[in-house]
Write a protein that holds these residues in place. Sequence first.
Motif, mmCIF file in Angstrom:
data_model
loop_
_atom_site.group_PDB
_atom_site.id
_atom_site.type_symbol
_atom_site.label_atom_id
_atom_site.label_comp_id
_atom_site.label_asym_id
_atom_site.label_seq_id
_atom_site.Cartn_x
_atom_site.Cartn_y
_atom_site.Cartn_z
ATOM 1 N N VAL A 146 -2.639 -3.570 -8.484
ATOM 2 C CA VAL A 146 -3.097 -4.893 -8.084
ATOM 3 C C VAL A 146 -3.806 -4.761 -6.743
ATOM 4 O O VAL A 146 -3.289 -4.169 -5.798
ATOM 5 C CB VAL A 146 -1.919 -5.883 -7.975
ATOM 6 C CG1 VAL A 146 -2.389 -7.234 -7.467
ATOM 7 C CG2 VAL A 146 -1.216 -6.036 -9.302
ATOM 8 N N GLY A 194 -3.509 -11.712 -6.209
ATOM 9 C CA GLY A 194 -4.307 -10.510 -6.365
ATOM 10 C C GLY A 194 -4.927 -10.410 -7.741
ATOM 11 O O GLY A 194 -4.821 -11.307 -8.584
ATOM 12 N N THR A 195 -5.588 -9.280 -7.975
ATOM 13 C CA THR A 195 -6.277 -9.026 -9.229
ATOM 14 C C THR A 195 -5.782 -7.728 -9.821
ATOM 15 O O THR A 195 -5.695 -6.709 -9.127
ATOM 16 C CB THR A 195 -7.795 -8.937 -8.993
ATOM 17 O OG1 THR A 195 -8.236 -10.117 -8.306
ATOM 18 C CG2 THR A 195 -8.552 -8.796 -10.288
ATOM 19 N N ASP A 196 -5.501 -7.735 -11.102
ATOM 20 C CA ASP A 196 -5.074 -6.526 -11.815
ATOM 21 C C ASP A 196 -6.273 -5.594 -11.936
ATOM 22 O O ASP A 196 -7.329 -5.987 -12.434
ATOM 23 C CB ASP A 196 -4.536 -6.901 -13.194
ATOM 24 C CG ASP A 196 -3.803 -5.749 -13.864
ATOM 25 O OD1 ASP A 196 -4.186 -4.592 -13.631
ATOM 26 O OD2 ASP A 196 -2.856 -6.030 -14.619
ATOM 27 N N THR A 197 -6.147 -4.349 -11.493
ATOM 28 C CA THR A 197 -7.275 -3.411 -11.515
ATOM 29 C C THR A 197 -7.592 -2.908 -12.908
ATOM 30 O O THR A 197 -8.707 -2.475 -13.163
ATOM 31 C CB THR A 197 -6.973 -2.197 -10.600
ATOM 32 O OG1 THR A 197 -5.770 -1.585 -11.028
ATOM 33 C CG2 THR A 197 -6.879 -2.608 -9.164
ATOM 34 N N GLY A 201 -8.598 -6.731 -14.878
ATOM 35 C CA GLY A 201 -9.460 -7.635 -14.113
ATOM 36 C C GLY A 201 -8.949 -9.060 -14.078
ATOM 37 O O GLY A 201 -9.594 -9.944 -13.525
ATOM 38 N N ALA A 202 -7.803 -9.309 -14.671
ATOM 39 C CA ALA A 202 -7.224 -10.656 -14.697
ATOM 40 C C ALA A 202 -6.502 -10.945 -13.382
ATOM 41 O O ALA A 202 -6.088 -10.037 -12.657
ATOM 42 C CB ALA A 202 -6.247 -10.768 -15.868
ATOM 43 N N ALA A 203 -6.364 -12.226 -13.094
ATOM 44 C CA ALA A 203 -5.637 -12.646 -11.899
ATOM 45 C C ALA A 203 -4.155 -12.369 -12.095
ATOM 46 O O ALA A 203 -3.616 -12.559 -13.178
ATOM 47 C CB ALA A 203 -5.870 -14.118 -11.627
ATOM 48 N N HIS A 204 -3.536 -11.894 -11.046
ATOM 49 C CA HIS A 204 -2.090 -11.619 -11.081
ATOM 50 C C HIS A 204 -1.417 -12.719 -10.286
ATOM 51 O O HIS A 204 -1.774 -12.987 -9.151
ATOM 52 C CB HIS A 204 -1.802 -10.248 -10.465
ATOM 53 C CG HIS A 204 -0.364 -9.852 -10.533
ATOM 54 N ND1 HIS A 204 0.548 -10.262 -9.604
ATOM 55 C CD2 HIS A 204 0.324 -9.097 -11.430
ATOM 56 C CE1 HIS A 204 1.739 -9.759 -9.911
ATOM 57 N NE2 HIS A 204 1.626 -9.056 -11.013
#
Length: 171
Positions: A94, A75-78, A81-84
């Motif tokens: 996320v 997923g993506t951290d809201t 904006g980095a990838a989780h």
Amino acid sequence: MTEPKNTESSTAPEAPAQPGAKAAPKRRFGGTPAQILSALKFYKYLAYATGVMLLLLVVELIFRYGFGSVLVAGGTDTVTGAAHGFGLAPIHSVTGGVNLSTMVLIIHGWMYVVYLISDFRLWTLMRWPFSRLVLIALGGVVPFLSFFVEAKVHKEVLAEVAANPKAGKRY
């Protein structure tokens, strides 16, 4: 007036009672010993699996409500904006990915349903009272209880089957 005749039939003639001899009651199971042992094995596996999933569920609920976090894979951290990757994240922070905490909830729920089916199967074959079914069913709801209930039930079933190896089926 005539009294009604007794229409009950006996399948086997009764043996003459000997003085001082007490006949042990024959245990009536709902199936054969092989069916009972098969149901016991299925119940044992489900009891352990449900117990482990319940413990995972308790840990998940502690993280969710105690720390406000869920276990997420991908997923993506809201916020940034980095990838989780994989790990704990604050709830709703996320997008995308797989919420493993929700998966634990779903898997435990369905596993408990199958656990109840295994409880019911063993209960009907053993012809126990309804209160025993309720006690066994609680094993999948109270943490650690499934392990203790399974050990007790397993020992009792083996003892009853061993004490009555040729007990007839009910049908």
